[in-house]
Design a protein around this motif. Structure first.
Motif, PDB file in Angstrom:
ATOM      1  N   LYS A 239       0.828  -1.215   0.000  1.00  0.00           N
ATOM      2  CA  LYS A 239       0.000   0.000   0.000  1.00  0.00           C
ATOM      3  C   LYS A 239       0.857   1.257   0.000  1.00  0.00           C
ATOM      4  O   LYS A 239       0.524   2.255  -0.660  1.00  0.00           O
ATOM      5  CB  LYS A 239      -0.933  -0.005   1.211  1.00  0.00           C
ATOM      6  N   ASP A 240       1.965   1.236   0.733  1.00  0.00           N
ATOM      7  CA  ASP A 240       2.870   2.396   0.760  1.00  0.00           C
ATOM      8  C   ASP A 240       3.451   2.652  -0.628  1.00  0.00           C
ATOM      9  O   ASP A 240       3.522   3.803  -1.087  1.00  0.00           O
ATOM     10  CB  ASP A 240       3.999   2.164   1.759  1.00  0.00           C
ATOM     11  N   THR A 243       0.756   4.126  -2.837  1.00  0.00           N
ATOM     12  CA  THR A 243       0.433   5.524  -2.504  1.00  0.00           C
ATOM     13  C   THR A 243       1.538   6.482  -2.939  1.00  0.00           C
ATOM     14  O   THR A 243       1.285   7.517  -3.567  1.00  0.00           O
ATOM     15  CB  THR A 243       0.194   5.666  -0.988  1.00  0.00           C
ATOM     16  N   ASN A 246       1.931   6.439  -6.748  1.00  0.00           N
ATOM     17  CA  ASN A 246       0.684   6.716  -7.451  1.00  0.00           C
ATOM     18  C   ASN A 246       0.400   5.666  -8.525  1.00  0.00           C
ATOM     19  O   ASN A 246       0.069   5.987  -9.674  1.00  0.00           O
ATOM     20  CB  ASN A 246       0.723   8.125  -8.078  1.00  0.00           C
TER      21      ASN A 246
END
Length: 441
Positions: A239-240, A243, A246
């Protein structure tokens, strides 16, 4: 000691549900079937959607059945360490047999006496683990049956967990058409299975980095002394990446697997790779060092939380150091980073079974191996919790069937075919090679 026969383990993880079928021959564990299905309905190691979890279990079971050529009837299922509590317990009874010879019933009764305690309504006793018995003051007895005595005492450990978690696990397994032979405390199975006798005795820390959570367990004096669950795992690394860069979650997972490293010093800022960025028509170049720094930040946080709780109990001074396992532990650089943070010796545990040499399978292998090595004294003591009095061998024999039937199933995603009929003289063991050639199909 390991028994002879077949045992089935089930690990309901955040990212995948895994099933292992093992056959024990002369105390040797031979894995003959594996199922691995993507988890749906599980968040941070906790079941949040029963129907989706049931379907994932059924898919994994079908794969294992197809590989092993058997029908799975019952399983040993792992119970996560979330809000797990371990307490010492002690019970004492008078031997009521006229001959004063201690029987199976006496072992059940003394275990029942040890379980007389106040348990909060939201919690439930998972199991009881006998440590030793005392007969008329003589200590250190592992199996008192057949001995003569007037007073029998038992000292052990009792494990309790949240009723919600235990109920949901049991409900999902039963709705998947299976029965539960054993509810195995996963960190207990891990520490008992992957550590050497010396590591269990002198003290070692096991950190299991799963997809949705990280479990820290401390084994000392051959007992599970402490567990802690941090609700972060390998998915949070993904997830990091998603994020910060992008990009989609699937792209981020591929980047982590193909280019990821948790120790930036091992990477190069000049080595670049393309990343599909949302909102841009052309891929963007990202270097290995930048990706490693993203991964390092999350892994530092995960290890930092484990270190905080371990420092509180002075566990990092134990001579066994830290053993890492779990799917996210296989990421390059994780061991180096952990060694830097914990400032003690750190090693990675990888299963040594053909086709399963990946830490992602450590839990399910530990579950099946631990349950196969449980002795009769444990089974008798556990019957004080469950109320069952089925002979351990009878339960084991009911775990699998040589014939496969598919009259009732709710899984529609995959087409399933029976194994071709085998010659009468061909045993399960003879077919192992063929099954492993397609184990991850």
């Amino acid at each position: 000691m390991a028994k002879t026969g077949m045992y089935v383990g089930l690990d309901i993880g955040t990212t995948s549900v895994k099933v292992v079928v093992s056959e024990y021959v002369e105390n040797q564990m031979n894995i003959i079937g594996v199922g691995n299905a993507k988890s749906e309905g599980i968040n941070r190691g906790i079941i949040v959607d029963i129907e989706k979890t049931v379907q994932a279990i059924q898919r994994a079971v079908r794969q294992a059945e197809e590989k092993a050529g058997i029908q799975i009837r019952s399983v040993s299922v792992g119970v996560p360490a979330n809000l797990l509590e371990v307490e010492n317990c002690q019970g004492m009874i008078a031997v009521n047999n006229d001959s004063k010879e201690i029987t199976d019933e006496d072992v059940r009764n003394v275990a029942s006496a040890a379980l007389v305690r106040s348990v909060p309504p939201e919690r439930q006793i998972v199991t009881i683990l006998p440590q030793e018995f005392t007969v008329d003051g003589f200590e250190g007895i592992k199996d008192p049956r057949g001995m003569i005595g007037v007073r029998l005492e038992m000292f052990g450990l009792v494990f309790t967990g949240p009723k919600t978690i235990i109920h949901n696990i049991r409900k999902c397994v039963e709705k998947a058409g299976l029965t539960i032979n054993e509810m195995v405390i996963t960190p207990l199975a891990l520490t008992e299975t992957i550590l050497s006798d010396g590591e269990r005795d002198f003290g070692t820390i096991v950190i299991d980095i799963g997809g949705g959570q990280t479990t820290t367990a401390v084994m000392h004096d051959k007992q599970l002394k402490f567990t802690h669950v941090n609700q972060e795992g390998g998915e949070y690394v993904t997830k990091d990446i998603s994020t910060v860069l992008n990009t989609s979650f699937n792209n981020a997972e591929a980047l982590k697997i193909n280019y990821g490293d948790a120790y930036p010093e091992r990477t190069s800022a000049s080595e670049e790779f393309p990343v599909d960025v949302i909102g841009k028509s052309e891929p963007v170049k990202v270097d290995e060092r930048y990706l490693a720094e993203i991964i390092e930040a999350r892994m530092e946080q995960i290890f930092g939380k484990s270190k905080e709780v371990l420092d509180e109990i002075d566990a990092l001074s134990l001579p066994g150091g830290v053993v890492l396992t779990g799917g996210a532990a296989s990421l390059p650089g994780v061991v180096d980073l952990a060694q830097e943070i914990f400032e003690t010796n750190v090693k990675l545990y990888v299963p040594n079974h053909m086709g399963l040499r990946n830490p992602v399978f450590t839990n399910v292998i530990s579950i099946v191996d631990y349950s196969a090595n449980l002795n009769e004294v444990y089974q008798l003591a556990k019957s004080a919790v469950t109320g069952e009095k089925v002979a351990p061998q009878a339960r084991q024999e009911a775990a699998v069937s040589k014939e496969i039937h598919y009259e009732d199933t709710s899984v529609e995603e995959e087409e399933y075919h029976d194994e071709p009929e085998q010659p009468a003289g061909e045993s399960v063991k003879d077919r192992v090679k063929d099954f492993f050639s397609n184990i991850f199909d």
